[in-house]
Design an enzyme around this catalytic site. Structure first.
Site, mmCIF file in Angstrom:
data_model
loop_
_atom_site.group_PDB
_atom_site.id
_atom_site.type_symbol
_atom_site.label_atom_id
_atom_site.label_comp_id
_atom_site.label_asym_id
_atom_site.label_seq_id
_atom_site.Cartn_x
_atom_site.Cartn_y
_atom_site.Cartn_z
ATOM 1 C CG ASP A 35 -1.563 1.285 1.530
ATOM 2 O OD1 ASP A 35 -2.187 1.814 0.588
ATOM 3 O OD2 ASP A 35 -1.483 1.796 2.670
ATOM 4 C CG ASP A 60 -1.775 7.678 0.489
ATOM 5 O OD1 ASP A 60 -0.838 8.485 0.396
ATOM 6 O OD2 ASP A 60 -2.641 7.534 -0.394
HETATM 7 C C1 XBP Z 1 -5.430 6.245 1.136
HETATM 8 C C2 XBP Z 1 -6.532 7.130 0.798
HETATM 9 C C3 XBP Z 1 -6.302 8.202 -0.167
HETATM 10 C C4 XBP Z 1 -5.589 9.433 0.311
HETATM 11 C C5 XBP Z 1 -5.879 10.568 -0.653
HETATM 12 O O1 XBP Z 1 -5.933 4.925 1.292
HETATM 13 O O2 XBP Z 1 -7.623 6.964 1.261
HETATM 14 O O3 XBP Z 1 -7.584 8.616 -0.567
HETATM 15 O O4 XBP Z 1 -6.042 9.805 1.590
HETATM 16 O O5 XBP Z 1 -5.564 10.258 -1.959
HETATM 17 P P1 XBP Z 1 -5.000 3.628 1.150
HETATM 18 P P2 XBP Z 1 -6.430 10.805 -3.207
HETATM 19 O O6 XBP Z 1 -3.705 3.929 1.826
HETATM 20 O O7 XBP Z 1 -5.769 2.561 1.849
HETATM 21 O O8 XBP Z 1 -4.813 3.324 -0.318
HETATM 22 O O9 XBP Z 1 -6.915 12.187 -2.867
HETATM 23 O O10 XBP Z 1 -5.447 10.826 -4.362
HETATM 24 O O11 XBP Z 1 -7.566 9.856 -3.444
HETATM 25 MG MG MG Z 2 -2.900 3.087 3.596
#
Ligand code: XBP
Ligand code: MG
Length: 248
Positions: A9, A11
């Site tokens: 993953d 973020d």
């Molecule tokens: C991460 C997210 C993303 C970021 C924002 O989830 O939810 O939406 O917060 O990114 P994960 P965008 O780590 O589970 O993939 O604004 O580009 O959507």
């Molecule tokens: Mg994440």
């Protein structure tokens, strides 16, 4: 089954990026003259909705239905500006990779394993982070990228992990996922992929039942992880070798 790939993953897992996302959302709202400023507490709640566009829609529908009505149809435009701002913030180099991330990617590649990305965020944001932290394009490092805009349903749906597996041409049992959130864990498990959790600052209190292991981070030789649940490894590091043994 033999381990063939590690799927990361982005973020919260590769790096603590959510404060940069939050800053980008808030600065974009301000530029548009919108009196919205998401606090850490607001954002912790809003993060349960994955995907930036989905998160803005959810915020308007639940908290600002009147003022936000005319923004609803302009969400793609608002979010595109947020993505540009996020790219600039990340390019400043202030958000480092979490401990053990670069080590594990290197070890996996040396051991002949494939490495991939399965993320709710979009392709430009993955590029911004990998360029800023590893100095290379994501395609030069990862064998497959599965990003939010490529699927209909984001996490916790299994689509992103299924897409990554399809691109890698492997079975779910031949991969292990590294995630930081309950939504990410659900997504991977629904696709049949076993998962190691390294909780991030926003997700420490979430439910990680059925994870292979929960550890504070992936660990470095001079910075062992703290074991929280599931499998552990005496060296305090999640190594490619340990993952291979846990999966086999
Ligand atoms: C991460 C997210 C993303 C970021 C924002 O989830 O939810 O939406 O917060 O990114 P994960 P965008 O780590 O589970 O993939 O604004 O580009 O959507
Ligand atoms: Mg994440």
């Amino acid at each position: 089954m033999t381990l063939k790939a590690i799927i990361f993953d982005v973020d919260g897992t590769l790096a603590e990026t959510e404060e940069a996302h939050r800053q980008a959302f808030n600065e974009t709202f301000a530029t548009w003259g919108l009196p919205w400023e998401w606090s850490r507490e607001d954002y912790a709640e809003l993060l349960k909705v994955t995907g930036g566009k989905e998160r803005i829609r959810h915020f308007i529908e639940t908290r600002e239905p009147e003022r936000g009505a005319e923004i609803l149809e302009r969400i793609p435009e608002l979010h595109a500006q947020k993505t540009r701002r996020y790219g600039e913030i990340i390019a400043s180099g202030d958000v480092p990779l979490r401990p053990g991330v670069e080590r594990l990617i290197g070890e996996a590649k040396d051991a002949g394993l494939l490495v991939a990305i399965a993320t709710t965020t979009s392709t430009p944001n993955v590029g911004a982070l990998i360029r800023a932290t590893m100095g290379r394009e994501p395609e030069e490092i990862f064998d497959a990228l599965a990003c939010g805009e490529e699927v209909e349903k984001k996490k916790p749906a299994p689509d992103l992990y299924r897409l990554a597996l399809e691109k890698l041409e492997i079975f779910p049992k031949e991969a292990v996922a590294i995630e930081d959130s309950a939504n990410g864990l659900k997504s991977a498990l629904r696709a049949g992929v076993q998962t190691v959790i390294t909780p991030s600052s926003y997700t420490t209190d979430e439910d990680f039942t059925n994870a292979l292991a929960v550890v504070s981070h992936l660990g470095e030789p001079d910075m062992p992880y703290e074991h929280v649940a599931g499998f552990g490894f005496s060296g305090g590091m999640i190594t490619a070798d340990a993952l291979r043994r846990w999966i086999d």
